[in-house]
Structures are given as C-alpha cells and as structure tokens.
Design an enzyme around this catalytic site. Structure first.
Site, PDB file in Angstrom:
ATOM      1  N   ASN A   9     -12.118   6.611  26.767  1.00 59.00           N
ATOM      2  CA  ASN A   9     -13.085   5.735  26.086  1.00 59.00           C
ATOM      3  C   ASN A   9     -12.321   4.492  25.635  1.00 59.00           C
ATOM      4  OD1 ASN A   9     -14.932   4.508  24.393  1.00 59.00           O
ATOM      5  ND2 ASN A   9     -14.710   6.019  22.745  1.00 59.00           N
ATOM      6  N   TRP A  10     -12.584   3.395  26.309  1.00 55.48           N
ATOM      7  CA  TRP A  10     -11.828   2.169  25.995  1.00 55.48           C
ATOM      8  C   TRP A  10     -12.353   1.441  24.772  1.00 55.48           C
ATOM      9  CZ3 TRP A  10     -10.903  -0.664  31.346  1.00 55.48           C
ATOM     10  CH2 TRP A  10      -9.926   0.049  32.064  1.00 55.48           C
ATOM     11  N   LYS A  11     -13.465   1.893  24.231  1.00 52.30           N
ATOM     12  CA  LYS A  11     -14.058   1.214  23.069  1.00 52.30           C
ATOM     13  C   LYS A  11     -14.198  -0.287  23.364  1.00 52.30           C
ATOM     14  CE  LYS A  11     -11.888   4.737  20.299  1.00 52.30           C
ATOM     15  NZ  LYS A  11     -11.749   5.283  18.981  1.00 52.30           N
ATOM     16  N   HIS A  95     -21.060   8.775  19.949  1.00 45.91           N
ATOM     17  CA  HIS A  95     -19.669   8.707  19.486  1.00 45.91           C
ATOM     18  C   HIS A  95     -19.692   8.495  17.970  1.00 45.91           C
ATOM     19  CE1 HIS A  95     -15.624   7.176  18.777  1.00 45.91           C
ATOM     20  NE2 HIS A  95     -15.291   7.814  19.881  1.00 45.91           N
ATOM     21  N   GLU A  97     -18.193   6.559  16.123  1.00 49.13           N
ATOM     22  CA  GLU A  97     -18.260   5.153  15.706  1.00 49.13           C
ATOM     23  C   GLU A  97     -19.693   4.633  15.795  1.00 49.13           C
ATOM     24  OE1 GLU A  97     -15.100   3.824  18.260  1.00 49.13           O
ATOM     25  OE2 GLU A  97     -13.690   4.941  17.025  1.00 49.13           O
ATOM     26  N   GLU A 167     -15.290  16.015  18.413  1.00 48.87           N
ATOM     27  CA  GLU A 167     -14.359  15.000  17.934  1.00 48.87           C
ATOM     28  C   GLU A 167     -14.375  14.959  16.410  1.00 48.87           C
ATOM     29  OE1 GLU A 167     -13.481  11.903  21.150  1.00 48.87           O
ATOM     30  OE2 GLU A 167     -15.163  11.180  19.989  1.00 48.87           O
ATOM     31  N   GLY A 173      -8.395   8.027  16.316  1.00 45.35           N
ATOM     32  CA  GLY A 173      -7.652   6.782  16.100  1.00 45.35           C
ATOM     33  C   GLY A 173      -6.717   6.825  14.904  1.00 45.35           C
ATOM     34  N   SER A 213      -7.043  11.648  18.841  1.00 42.23           N
ATOM     35  CA  SER A 213      -5.596  11.418  18.964  1.00 42.23           C
ATOM     36  C   SER A 213      -4.931  12.315  20.007  1.00 42.23           C
ATOM     37  CB  SER A 213      -4.922  11.549  17.597  1.00 42.23           C
ATOM     38  OG  SER A 213      -5.436  10.567  16.707  1.00 42.23           O
ATOM     39  N   GLY A 234      -9.289   8.085  23.354  1.00 43.07           N
ATOM     40  CA  GLY A 234      -9.468   6.676  23.029  1.00 43.07           C
ATOM     41  C   GLY A 234      -8.187   5.908  23.286  1.00 43.07           C
ATOM     42  N   GLY A 235      -7.382   5.719  22.232  1.00 41.21           N
ATOM     43  CA  GLY A 235      -6.193   4.866  22.300  1.00 41.21           C
ATOM     44  C   GLY A 235      -5.295   5.124  23.496  1.00 41.21           C
TER      45      GLY A 235
HETATM   46  C1  PEP Z   1     -12.308   8.475  20.876  1.00 39.75           C
HETATM   47  O1  PEP Z   1     -12.485   7.274  20.843  1.00 39.75           O
HETATM   48  O2  PEP Z   1     -13.229   9.205  21.263  1.00 39.75           O
HETATM   49  C2  PEP Z   1     -11.031   9.026  20.462  1.00 39.75           C
HETATM   50  C3  PEP Z   1     -10.876  10.320  20.471  1.00 39.75           C
HETATM   51  O3  PEP Z   1     -10.064   8.116  20.090  1.00 39.75           O
HETATM   52  P1  PEP Z   1      -8.492   8.425  19.894  1.00 39.75           P
HETATM   53  O4  PEP Z   1      -8.027   9.206  21.103  1.00 39.75           O
HETATM   54  O5  PEP Z   1      -7.843   7.090  19.817  1.00 39.75           O
HETATM   55  O6  PEP Z   1      -8.336   9.227  18.647  1.00 39.75           O
END
Ligand code: PEP
Length: 251
Positions: A9-11, A95, A97, A167, A173, A213, A234-235
C-alpha cells in the site's frame, strides 16, 4: 492450503516517474516468486504507469479506495468500474487511515465491498483496533464490531471473494509490530467469527493478512504463524529491494 498474498500500500507516495523506476527494479527481483500473489496499490494517478509496468508480469495492481456506484456527481471519487477498466484486480477497503481521517464506518465498508465485487475486484477489507482499545482489553470487541457491521452482512458468495487484513492501528507506520502471538490471536478470533457466520469451510479458506510495520527482518517470523496468510505492507513496500525481500520471505 491458503496461498499467501503480499500486498503493498503506497498510500500518498510516488509520482508516475517514480512508479516506473520502482517497477524497473522490483520486477526482476520477484520474477521467480510463484509461492504468493503479489499486489501493489499505488495512488490513483500512478495506476496507468503501474499497469504498463506490470503487464505480462507476476505483479497485480489495486486501488487504495473506491466509491460505490458506476459513475455520478461525486467530486473527487473513483468507482470500481473505473478501477476495473484501467486494469486493477484488487482494492483496499476501510484502511484505518480512511476510517480515521475520512470517517469511514461499517455501513460504508459494506457498500464499498459490494461495489468492488460487482466490478470484479477483490476487496482487501481492513479491520483493527486502536491503541487505547487494545490497552483497555477491547481488541476482540472492536474486531467483532467491525466484522459484524462491515463483513457479516455480505452473502456467502460475496464473502468467498474477499480478503481480510488485520491491521492493529497502533502498529501502522509506527515501527511497532504486533508480536506473532498477538497477530495470531487476532487472526484466530476473526477466523472463529467467520466460522460462526459463514461456516467452517469458508473460515478455512479465508485469507487473513497481517499489516503493521511488516519489514524484511520480521516477515519470516510472522509468516511462520499458521494463522497469517500474508501481509499488507505500507512503508516497506515503497522500496523495491525491501518489498522484494518481503515477497521472497521463504528464501
Ligand atoms: C499499511 O499502510 O497498511 C501499513 C501496514 O503500513 P506500515 O507497513 O507502514 O505499518
């Protein structure tokens, strides 16, 4: 039995030029990976570049959100029909966010999931508790509410076509990963909930991803848990080497 799924997920990161550059490096690194499905969900303006780059590869592309309906006077939104037309196979729904910043709640989760299915997309439906909810012992209660309100209203046929992502919001993040035990417990709880509503066969077949993470150095331990069927990343999905190391976790 359940094929792992590794989804990035590049956000709100990367331009089309950066998208091209990512795939140039990433594709060769995962070209021989057949043990899992690989999905990247870029921002909407990058979808065209991502589709061009992933044509004839083992990487599929998804949206990060959609709005129900095929088209209409809904400024700023994108429909499942549009995602499908550009070549997406997947879409992330609810998500944390989106829940946190845009107030998405369970009735919208159902409508969005149904819209995704209507246009042949596979929804990755996110659930997860916030820090204060975990600390006050309410994790199961929150997961139950999110499942009952956002997923349980689906028909068995619709349900069979979705993927769930657990999640924990406090792990997204932040660099804090749920321990494999915490993740397994939450996944087991969700699977029991699925069994109660849709039956044992549906529960056994349901892919439940962990997100929060996930990094190259913790993915192996997480994936060693029987309950964890993949990751929503994500990251660490922004860097081709890092996401390739996550995809190639068995090596
Ligand atoms: C996400 O955006 O769904 C996520 C899990 O981010 P991260 O891996 O950066 O915690």
């Amino acid at each position: 039995m359940r094929k792992p799924l590794m989804a990035g997920n590049w956000k709100m990161y990367k331009t089309p030029a950066e998208t091209h550059a990512f795939f140039e490096s990433f594709k060769p690194l995962v070209a021989s990976a057949s043990h899992c499905d690989i999905v990247i969900c870029p921002p909407f303006p990058d979808l065209h570049a991502a589709m061009n780059e992933t044509e004839a590869s083992n990487v599929e592309v998804g949206g990060q959100n959609l709005y129900w309906g095929k088209e209409g006077a809904v400024t700023g939104e994108v429909s499942g029909n549009m995602l499908k037309a550009i070549g997406c196979k997947w879409v992330i729904i609810a998500h944390s966010e989106r829940r946190q910043y845009f107030g998405e709640s369970e009735p919208e989760v159902v409508r969005k999931t149904e819209a995704a299915l209507q246009y042949g997309l596979t929804p990755i439906v996110c659930v997860g508790e916030r820090l204060e909810e975990r600390e006050s012992g309410k994790t199961d209660e929150v997961l139950a509410e999110q499942f009952d309100g956002g997923i349980a209203p689906l028909t068995p046929e619709q349900f069979a076509r979705i993927v769930i992502a657990y999640e924990p919001v406090w792990a997204i993040g932040t660099g804090k990963t749920a321990t494999p035990q915490m993740a397994s417990d939450a996944h087991r709880f969700l699977r029991q909930r699925v069994a109660g509503k849709f039956g044992d066969a549906a529960a056994g077949a349901m892919r439940i991803l962990y997100g929060g993470s996930v990094k190259p150095d913790n993915v192996k331990t997480l994936m060693a848990q029987e309950e964890i069927d993949g990751a929503l990343v994500g990251g660490a999905s922004l860097d081709p080497k890092s996401f390739a190391a996550i995809v190639n976790f068995p090596n």
